[in-house]
Design a protein around this motif. Structure first.
Motif, short mmCIF file in Angstrom:
data_model
loop_
_atom_site.label_atom_id
_atom_site.label_comp_id
_atom_site.label_asym_id
_atom_site.label_seq_id
_atom_site.Cartn_x
_atom_site.Cartn_y
_atom_site.Cartn_z
N HIS A 165 0.83 -1.20 0.00
CA HIS A 165 0.00 0.00 0.00
C HIS A 165 0.86 1.25 0.00
N SER A 166 1.84 1.27 0.87
CA SER A 166 2.70 2.43 0.97
C SER A 166 3.43 2.69 -0.36
N GLN A 167 3.94 1.63 -0.95
CA GLN A 167 4.70 1.79 -2.20
C GLN A 167 3.80 1.73 -3.43
N ARG A 168 2.54 1.48 -3.22
CA ARG A 168 1.58 1.29 -4.32
C ARG A 168 2.13 0.32 -5.37
N ASP A 169 2.54 -0.81 -4.85
CA ASP A 169 3.15 -1.81 -5.72
C ASP A 169 2.62 -3.19 -5.33
N SER A 170 1.70 -3.70 -6.14
CA SER A 170 1.03 -4.95 -5.79
C SER A 170 1.99 -6.15 -5.80
N SER A 171 3.12 -6.03 -6.46
CA SER A 171 4.07 -7.15 -6.49
C SER A 171 4.63 -7.42 -5.10
N LEU A 172 4.56 -6.44 -4.23
CA LEU A 172 5.05 -6.65 -2.87
C LEU A 172 4.14 -7.58 -2.07
N VAL A 173 2.85 -7.62 -2.41
CA VAL A 173 1.96 -8.61 -1.77
C VAL A 173 2.11 -9.95 -2.46
N ARG B 62 11.72 11.55 11.15
CA ARG B 62 11.76 10.08 11.31
C ARG B 62 12.80 9.48 10.38
N LEU B 63 12.88 10.01 9.18
CA LEU B 63 13.87 9.51 8.21
C LEU B 63 15.28 9.75 8.73
N ALA B 64 15.50 10.94 9.26
CA ALA B 64 16.82 11.26 9.81
C ALA B 64 17.15 10.33 10.98
N GLU B 65 16.16 10.03 11.78
CA GLU B 65 16.38 9.14 12.94
C GLU B 65 16.84 7.76 12.50
N ILE B 66 16.12 7.17 11.54
CA ILE B 66 16.51 5.81 11.16
C ILE B 66 17.85 5.81 10.43
N LEU B 125 10.35 6.49 3.67
CA LEU B 125 10.75 5.83 4.92
C LEU B 125 11.01 4.35 4.68
N PHE B 126 10.02 3.67 4.10
CA PHE B 126 10.20 2.24 3.84
C PHE B 126 11.31 2.01 2.83
N ILE B 127 11.42 2.90 1.85
CA ILE B 127 12.47 2.75 0.85
C ILE B 127 13.85 2.77 1.51
N ALA B 128 14.04 3.70 2.43
CA ALA B 128 15.32 3.79 3.13
C ALA B 128 15.63 2.49 3.87
N MET B 129 14.60 1.93 4.50
CA MET B 129 14.80 0.70 5.25
C MET B 129 15.09 -0.48 4.33
N ILE B 130 14.33 -0.57 3.26
CA ILE B 130 14.55 -1.66 2.30
C ILE B 130 15.96 -1.59 1.72
N ASP B 131 16.39 -0.38 1.40
CA ASP B 131 17.73 -0.20 0.83
C ASP B 131 18.82 -0.67 1.79
N TRP B 132 18.69 -0.24 3.03
CA TRP B 132 19.74 -0.62 4.00
C TRP B 132 19.72 -2.13 4.24
N PHE B 133 18.55 -2.70 4.40
CA PHE B 133 18.45 -4.15 4.59
C PHE B 133 19.06 -4.89 3.40
N THR B 134 18.70 -4.43 2.21
CA THR B 134 19.21 -5.07 1.00
C THR B 134 20.74 -5.05 0.97
N THR B 135 21.29 -3.90 1.32
CA THR B 135 22.75 -3.76 1.38
C THR B 135 23.36 -4.79 2.33
N GLN B 136 22.74 -4.97 3.47
CA GLN B 136 23.27 -5.92 4.46
C GLN B 136 23.16 -7.36 3.95
N PHE B 137 22.02 -7.70 3.40
CA PHE B 137 21.85 -9.08 2.91
C PHE B 137 22.82 -9.35 1.76
N ARG B 138 23.02 -8.35 0.92
CA ARG B 138 23.92 -8.55 -0.21
C ARG B 138 25.36 -8.73 0.30
N ALA B 139 25.75 -7.88 1.25
CA ALA B 139 27.11 -7.97 1.82
C ALA B 139 27.32 -9.31 2.52
#
Lengths: 187, 187
Positions: A165-173, B62-66, B125-139
């Motif tokens: 919902h947040s990303q408006r991207d149904s592929s995430l579900v 909130r973005l700056a915090e995370i 906000l979620f994008i920032a989190m997904i990016d950081w997580f992705t970086t960690q899993f890739r590393a």
DNA sequence: GTCTATACGGCGATAGAC
DNA sequence: GTCTATCGCCGTATAGAC
């Protein structure tokens, strides 16, 4: 109570459920609901004594909806295929889930913040789902772990809906559902 | 701009972030924010030209915090321990998560329904989190699957927070976190 | 730059006609 | 039972004094 009182009341609840799903409870006015239901604005208070009572009725409707689905899926031969049927239903709605989120989840999220009677009432929605999932996992042979698996299933689905919902991207579900299906089939 | 303009503006944003976390954006008034920040009500409009701009500023905070947390965890030796550090931080806050939900997740849920500029902003906000997580899993060596694992992690965490908030039961977050830790450590 | 007073609109809720 | 008219409150936003 007259013949079509029920019909008008139902129309109001249905209109409210749809509008709340699209915009959230707090952003839907009595006038909005009345207009969509084709009922004069002030007249709404004949059917509901306060605004919150509409929210209450919407939760009850949502609860009835999911319980109706559960009963339908209960007719399927084995517990795994019942859980898969649930996931298939979500997948079929993935577009709408990405657009407006999960109708249950968004209601719970909003009413949980509100607190009070609406929070209490909305709590029953997740409980009903957890109970049904637990029953399926237990029937499948998960034993003690059944409840924990039920929580994981609901949790994953709700999180995926929120993300989509947040990303408006149904592929995430659909992506998460695909993984959950594999998990259940492999049990 | 005077010396303590920044201080007043900061106080307003901080007050807004806290109140919005507790009650939701829609249920927090300018007067509420001003009172908590110890600033005269009407004066808020010197610092923000419209109500929505406060929501905007809160998302940025909130973005700056995370991102600040991410930078801190980046100092840890390996990617797995960085992800575990994230989960430990959640665990330490489980009580608050059960009481008010996830500060990021509830913001995204509400603003996603609202639509418009706030929805767009909250998406980061979620994008920032997904990016950081992705970086960690890739590393860590997950290769192609890194992004999918990142989505699964965020999704699970958000779902667990929503469940815990709705049921006001912190064990629903801690339980899921425990499983996620085992998953990450076993990678 | 800071603060007060207030205009303005909108929403929930009610009174009372039919 | 059904509907209209309207009240009163509250929240956003502004005008303008200091």
């Amino acid at each position: 109570m007259p013949y079509d009182s029920q019909s008008k009341r139902s129309r109001l609840i249905e209109a409210a459920a749809a509008l709340i799903y699209e915009r959230g409870f707090r952003d839907v006015t009595i006038a909005d609901i009345a207009e969509r239901a084709q009922v004069p604005t002030g007249n709404v208070y004949y059917y509901f004594k306060a605004r919150d009572d509409i929210g209450f009725a919407v939760v009850e409707t949502r609860l009835a909806e999911i319980q109706s689905s559960f009963r339908e899926w209960d007719a399927l031969e084995n517990p795994k295929s019942r859980l898969i049927a649930f996931l298939n239903a979500l997948e079929a709605n993935s577009q709408e889930l990405a657009e407006h989120g999960c109708p249950i989840g968004s209601l719970c999220a909003e009413f949980s913040k509100t607190g009070g009677a609406l929070a209490d009432k909305s709590r029953t929605l997740f409980i009903a789902m957890i109970d049904w999932f637990t029953t399926q996992f237990r029937a499948q042979g998960s034993g003690e772990g059944a409840r924990s698996q039920a929580l994981h299933l609901l949790s994953s689905v709700q999180g995926a809906c929120l993300l989509a919902h947040s990303q408006r991207d149904s592929s995430l579900v659909t992506g998460e559902i695909c993984q959950l299906k594999r998990w259940i089939e492999a049990l």
